[in-house]
Design an enzyme around this catalytic site. Structure first.
Site, PDB file in Angstrom:
ATOM      1  N   CYS A 157       0.806  -1.223   0.000  1.00  0.00           N
ATOM      2  CA  CYS A 157       0.000   0.000   0.000  1.00  0.00           C
ATOM      3  C   CYS A 157       0.838   1.272   0.000  1.00  0.00           C
ATOM      4  O   CYS A 157       0.311   2.357  -0.221  1.00  0.00           O
ATOM      5  CB  CYS A 157      -0.934   0.013   1.201  1.00  0.00           C
ATOM      6  SG  CYS A 157      -2.244  -1.167   0.993  1.00  0.00           S
TER       7      CYS A 157
HETATM    8  N1  CO8 Z   1     -20.080 -10.169   6.549  1.00  0.00           N
HETATM    9  C1  CO8 Z   1     -20.621 -10.355   7.777  1.00  0.00           C
HETATM   10  N2  CO8 Z   1     -19.895 -10.497   8.890  1.00  0.00           N
HETATM   11  C2  CO8 Z   1     -18.555 -10.481   8.765  1.00  0.00           C
HETATM   12  C3  CO8 Z   1     -17.927 -10.288   7.520  1.00  0.00           C
HETATM   13  C4  CO8 Z   1     -18.752 -10.140   6.378  1.00  0.00           C
HETATM   14  N3  CO8 Z   1     -18.238  -9.954   5.162  1.00  0.00           N
HETATM   15  N4  CO8 Z   1     -16.593 -10.280   7.716  1.00  0.00           N
HETATM   16  C5  CO8 Z   1     -16.391 -10.471   9.013  1.00  0.00           C
HETATM   17  N5  CO8 Z   1     -17.558 -10.604   9.658  1.00  0.00           N
HETATM   18  C6  CO8 Z   1     -17.777 -10.858  11.084  1.00  0.00           C
HETATM   19  C7  CO8 Z   1     -16.542 -11.472  11.730  1.00  0.00           C
HETATM   20  O1  CO8 Z   1     -16.455 -12.843  11.519  1.00  0.00           O
HETATM   21  C8  CO8 Z   1     -16.759 -11.114  13.183  1.00  0.00           C
HETATM   22  O2  CO8 Z   1     -17.658 -11.993  13.762  1.00  0.00           O
HETATM   23  P1  CO8 Z   1     -17.451 -12.452  15.286  1.00  0.00           P
HETATM   24  O3  CO8 Z   1     -17.519 -11.176  16.090  1.00  0.00           O
HETATM   25  O4  CO8 Z   1     -18.553 -13.398  15.486  1.00  0.00           O
HETATM   26  O5  CO8 Z   1     -16.078 -13.093  15.327  1.00  0.00           O
HETATM   27  C9  CO8 Z   1     -17.427  -9.753  13.090  1.00  0.00           C
HETATM   28  O6  CO8 Z   1     -17.985  -9.655  11.766  1.00  0.00           O
HETATM   29  C10 CO8 Z   1     -16.435  -8.647  13.264  1.00  0.00           C
HETATM   30  O7  CO8 Z   1     -15.295  -8.923  12.453  1.00  0.00           O
HETATM   31  P2  CO8 Z   1     -13.986  -8.120  12.501  1.00  0.00           P
HETATM   32  O8  CO8 Z   1     -13.579  -7.947  13.924  1.00  0.00           O
HETATM   33  O9  CO8 Z   1     -12.987  -8.712  11.554  1.00  0.00           O
HETATM   34  O10 CO8 Z   1     -14.566  -6.783  11.892  1.00  0.00           O
HETATM   35  P3  CO8 Z   1     -13.954  -5.365  11.892  1.00  0.00           P
HETATM   36  O11 CO8 Z   1     -14.957  -4.441  12.416  1.00  0.00           O
HETATM   37  O12 CO8 Z   1     -12.574  -5.325  12.455  1.00  0.00           O
HETATM   38  O13 CO8 Z   1     -13.831  -5.083  10.330  1.00  0.00           O
HETATM   39  C11 CO8 Z   1     -12.110  -5.065   8.667  1.00  0.00           C
HETATM   40  C12 CO8 Z   1     -13.060  -5.904   9.476  1.00  0.00           C
HETATM   41  C13 CO8 Z   1     -12.965  -4.170   7.761  1.00  0.00           C
HETATM   42  C14 CO8 Z   1     -11.243  -5.940   7.786  1.00  0.00           C
HETATM   43  C15 CO8 Z   1     -11.259  -4.206   9.604  1.00  0.00           C
HETATM   44  O14 CO8 Z   1     -10.659  -4.982  10.589  1.00  0.00           O
HETATM   45  C16 CO8 Z   1     -10.196  -3.435   8.909  1.00  0.00           C
HETATM   46  O15 CO8 Z   1     -10.446  -2.686   7.990  1.00  0.00           O
HETATM   47  N6  CO8 Z   1      -8.982  -3.532   9.349  1.00  0.00           N
HETATM   48  C17 CO8 Z   1      -7.922  -2.754   8.768  1.00  0.00           C
HETATM   49  C18 CO8 Z   1      -7.139  -3.588   7.933  1.00  0.00           C
HETATM   50  C19 CO8 Z   1      -6.980  -3.074   6.549  1.00  0.00           C
HETATM   51  O16 CO8 Z   1      -7.497  -2.121   6.086  1.00  0.00           O
HETATM   52  N7  CO8 Z   1      -6.183  -3.828   5.852  1.00  0.00           N
HETATM   53  C20 CO8 Z   1      -5.943  -3.611   4.529  1.00  0.00           C
HETATM   54  C21 CO8 Z   1      -4.530  -3.514   4.398  1.00  0.00           C
HETATM   55  S1  CO8 Z   1      -4.305  -3.534   2.779  1.00  0.00           S
HETATM   56  C22 CO8 Z   1      -2.728  -3.547   2.431  1.00  0.00           C
HETATM   57  O17 CO8 Z   1      -1.866  -3.297   3.192  1.00  0.00           O
HETATM   58  C23 CO8 Z   1      -2.544  -3.791   1.007  1.00  0.00           C
HETATM   59  C24 CO8 Z   1      -1.856  -4.974   0.596  1.00  0.00           C
HETATM   60  C25 CO8 Z   1      -1.851  -5.093  -0.904  1.00  0.00           C
HETATM   61  C26 CO8 Z   1      -3.168  -5.113  -1.544  1.00  0.00           C
HETATM   62  C27 CO8 Z   1      -3.473  -6.236  -2.387  1.00  0.00           C
HETATM   63  C28 CO8 Z   1      -4.865  -6.664  -2.499  1.00  0.00           C
HETATM   64  C29 CO8 Z   1      -5.212  -7.921  -3.145  1.00  0.00           C
END
Ligand code: CO8
Length: 374
Positions: A157
């Site tokens: 990124c």
């Molecule tokens: N639908 C419904 N529920 C879901 C979904 C979904 N799609 N996904 C997860 N849940 C559930 C989980 O299982 C969890 O359930 P439980 O509480 O029962 O365990 C609940 O929802 C909450 O899950 P999370 O704690 O994971 O949810 P968050 O509120 O943390 O949101 C995110 C998830 C959006 C992924 C969030 O953690 C986030 O954005 N984190 C930041 C990380 C980020 O942005 N990373 C990207 C980095 S990208 C990068 O560096 C680039 C690399 C190169 C790119 C190449 C691409 C191919």
């Protein structure tokens, strides 16, 4: 140092196809339902984990993403495929990545009021390149008729900001007259569309920026680069393990660990304070406070991350104009996110205004530039 170094133009290429959260969730849930039926016995015996269902409401709330653009839509929504279908091109054809890079490059050259003759370095900087060599940058250089040299660099990124850092140094050292930085972010081939936690995060796009010395600038909207700052800190929390050794590993090239995967919560918790601290230190180098920054072109990873970082910096919620968000329609486009925001939201700025361009992501890597409108 000879003269001031300036960003004199930028370009954006947006793919023709867009995939909404609803379309993506329908496809994923169809796939999950079929997977759970096919693996019923293994799931019941605890051998295999059932696939949980995804939801469009969760995606929008957790990430701010409503839709994403894709280079090719075919295959992504096919529950029997769950990956884009990108026809392989012959060696005498332009590569996919060079093609999208060229669209963005041409638009950046136009906005900088430059031609190929004015450029002597091409950097293709992105999260992945579709082959190891010849460099995509050299292909772009050839297609545009640029004399000089080109190279590819990968910093996930932070590829775009780190490449601007390189461009700034080359200009400052007098080893280049004008640098074209291009970010063809073709992320969709590396997205695991079978993984509920990450199937919604990424989109495809290409951006480009022209960097030159102040004396040669003829464009209307130019920004002096006051300085650049980069930091990396090793983390396993965001990984993609596919590489040229995969073939020799005798491992499954379709396995989940070969694609983008992350510990999203940990990334969120660790990267936000790192980014805020990095930016504060960078601004302090210029005796600037956050309140003096007129525009924040931040990496577009997640709406909640962007809000948390700007709240930490400003002690309040920024307006949409101050800290533009493009996540809703573009999603996370790896290193191109902050450049899309810059490209779309700079023309209203006044001479003397300050802007902060910053990326944060895998590595971990953080890169920033303090800019001043000329
Ligand atoms: N639908 C419904 N529920 C879901 C979904 C979904 N799609 N996904 C997860 N849940 C559930 C989980 O299982 C969890 O359930 P439980 O509480 O029962 O365990 C609940 O929802 C909450 O899950 P999370 O704690 O994971 O949810 P968050 O509120 O943390 O949101 C995110 C998830 C959006 C992924 C969030 O953690 C986030 O954005 N984190 C930041 C990380 C980020 O942005 N990373 C990207 C980095 S990208 C990068 O560096 C680039 C690399 C190169 C790119 C190449 C691409 C191919």
């Amino acid at each position: 140092m000879s003269s001031s170094v300036v960003i004199s133009g930028s370009g954006l290429w947006t793919p023709e196809y867009s995939v909404s959260n609803e379309e993506l969730v329908d496809a994923y849930n169809g796939y999950a339902e079929q997977f759970n039926l096919t693996n019923k016995d293994a799931i019941n015996s605890g051998e295999v984990a059932a696939k949980p269902f995804s939801s469009a409401e969760f995606i929008e709330k957790a990430s701010g993403i409503c839709s994403r653009y894709t280079y090719i839509k075919d295959g992504i929504l096919d529950i029997h495929r769950m990956r884009p279908l990108i026809p392989q091109r012959n060696e005498d054809e332009l590569s996919d990545q060079a093609e999208i890079a060229i669209h963005a490059a041409k638009s950046a050259l136009k906005s900088a009021n430059k031609t190929a003759d004015d450029i002597d370095v091409v950097i293709v900087a992105c999260a992945y390149t579709q082959r190891s060599y010849p460099a995509i940058a050299i292909e772009v250089q050839e297609a545009l008729g640029i004399k000089g040299f080109g190279f590819d660099m990968l910093v996930a990124c932070s590829a775009a900001t780190f490449a601007l850092h390189r461009a700034y140094e080359m200009l400052a050292a007098g080893t280049a007259k004008s640098v074209l930085v291009v970010n063809p972010e073709l992320t969709s081939p590396q997205v695991n569309y079978c993984d509920r936690d990450s199937h919604f995060i990424f989109g495809d796009v290409a951006t480009a920026v022209v960097v030159e010395n102040k004396e040669t600038v003829t464009s209307e909207h130019a920004f002096e680069i006051l300085s650049t700052k980069a930091v990396t800190q090793y983390s396993n929390n965001i990984r993609s393990n596919f590489g040229y050794v995969s073939r020799a590993n005798d491992s499954d090239p379709f396995a989940a660990d070969k694609l983008f995967h992350q510990a999203g919560r940990k990334v969120f918790k660790e990267v936000c304070p790192m980014a805020a601290e990095h930016i504060t230190e960078h601004l302090a180098r210029h005796q600037l406070t956050s309140e003096q920054v007129n525009r924040w072109w931040l990496h577009q990873a997640n709406i909640n991350m962007n809000t948390l970082i700007t709240r930490k910096l400003l002690g309040r919620e920024p307006s949409k104009q101050e800290a533009p968000i493009v996540l809703d329609t573009y999603a996370n486009t790896a290193s191109a996110g902050s450049i899309i925001a810059f490209n779309l939201y700079h023309q209203d700025m006044q001479a003397g205004d300050y802007g902060l361009l910053c990326s944060f992501g895998a590595g971990y890597s953080i890169g920033s530039l303090v800019l001043k409108k000329l």
